[in-house]
Motif scaffolding. Structure first.
Motif, short mmCIF file in Angstrom:
data_model
loop_
_atom_site.label_atom_id
_atom_site.label_comp_id
_atom_site.label_asym_id
_atom_site.label_seq_id
_atom_site.Cartn_x
_atom_site.Cartn_y
_atom_site.Cartn_z
N ILE A 97 0.72 -1.46 -0.28
CA ILE A 97 0.21 -0.22 0.37
C ILE A 97 0.56 1.38 -0.13
CG2 ILE A 97 -1.29 1.74 1.41
CD1 ILE A 97 -3.07 -1.21 2.56
N ALA A 98 1.71 0.94 0.79
CA ALA A 98 2.69 2.71 0.74
C ALA A 98 3.48 2.47 0.00
CB ALA A 98 3.80 2.17 2.48
N ALA A 99 3.78 1.28 -0.95
CA ALA A 99 5.00 1.52 -2.52
C ALA A 99 3.44 2.43 -3.00
CB ALA A 99 5.19 0.60 -2.86
N ARG A 100 2.52 2.02 -3.12
CA ARG A 100 1.72 2.16 -4.44
C ARG A 100 1.39 3.33 -4.22
NH1 ARG A 100 -1.39 -1.93 -4.59
NH2 ARG A 100 -2.48 -1.04 -2.58
N ALA A 101 1.15 4.15 -2.82
CA ALA A 101 0.97 5.15 -3.10
C ALA A 101 2.37 6.27 -3.38
CB ALA A 101 0.59 5.46 -1.22
N GLU A 102 3.32 5.76 -2.95
CA GLU A 102 4.91 6.06 -3.42
C GLU A 102 4.46 7.15 -4.97
OE1 GLU A 102 9.14 6.23 -2.85
OE2 GLU A 102 7.88 5.27 -1.94
N ARG A 103 4.51 5.36 -5.59
CA ARG A 103 4.15 5.56 -7.11
C ARG A 103 3.24 6.60 -7.58
NH1 ARG A 103 4.52 -0.43 -6.66
NH2 ARG A 103 2.31 -0.45 -7.28
N ARG A 104 2.07 6.24 -7.30
CA ARG A 104 0.95 7.66 -7.25
C ARG A 104 1.29 8.83 -7.36
NH1 ARG A 104 -3.29 9.92 -4.65
NH2 ARG A 104 -5.13 10.04 -6.16
N ASP A 105 1.85 9.71 -6.14
CA ASP A 105 2.57 10.74 -5.83
C ASP A 105 3.36 10.51 -6.88
OD1 ASP A 105 1.09 10.66 -3.65
OD2 ASP A 105 2.34 10.62 -2.27
N ILE A 106 4.73 10.22 -7.66
CA ILE A 106 5.48 10.31 -8.03
C ILE A 106 4.64 11.01 -9.52
CG2 ILE A 106 7.69 9.17 -9.33
CD1 ILE A 106 8.47 8.11 -7.29
N ALA A 107 3.63 10.33 -10.17
CA ALA A 107 2.83 9.96 -11.11
C ALA A 107 2.04 11.52 -11.10
CB ALA A 107 2.13 8.28 -11.32
N LEU A 108 1.93 11.62 -10.15
CA LEU A 108 0.95 12.51 -10.44
C LEU A 108 1.94 14.01 -9.94
CD1 LEU A 108 -1.98 12.03 -6.93
CD2 LEU A 108 -1.89 12.47 -9.58
#
Length: 72
Positions: A33-44
């Motif tokens: 979950i934390a890794a997915r949130a980090e990837r989402r932040d980078i993508a945004l």
């Protein structure tokens, strides 16, 4: 009688193993979950940066010229 009660109150080896497996699974899910949130932040951030960049009106003409196609 207290020893019988105490023995019934403690978890069995199988229950301890199940508890450890559940804790390990929960840690794994939390990391994902934390890794997915980090990837989402980078993508945004990348999307915001891309949208904030000024568009060069000659970029399309340049790309068409490189492909050997007539300009617009």
């Amino acid at each position: 009688m207290t020893t019988a009660t105490l023995r019934l109150a403690t978890p069995t080896p199988f229950e301890r193993m199940l508890r450890q497996a559940a804790l390990g699974l929960a840690r794994h899910v939390d990391r994902r979950i934390a890794a997915r949130a980090e990837r989402r932040d980078i993508a945004l951030d990348m999307l915001r940066e891309q949208q904030a960049r000024k568009q060069d009106p000659r970029a399309v003409d340049h790309a068409l010229a490189q492909l050997g196609l007539p300009r617009r």
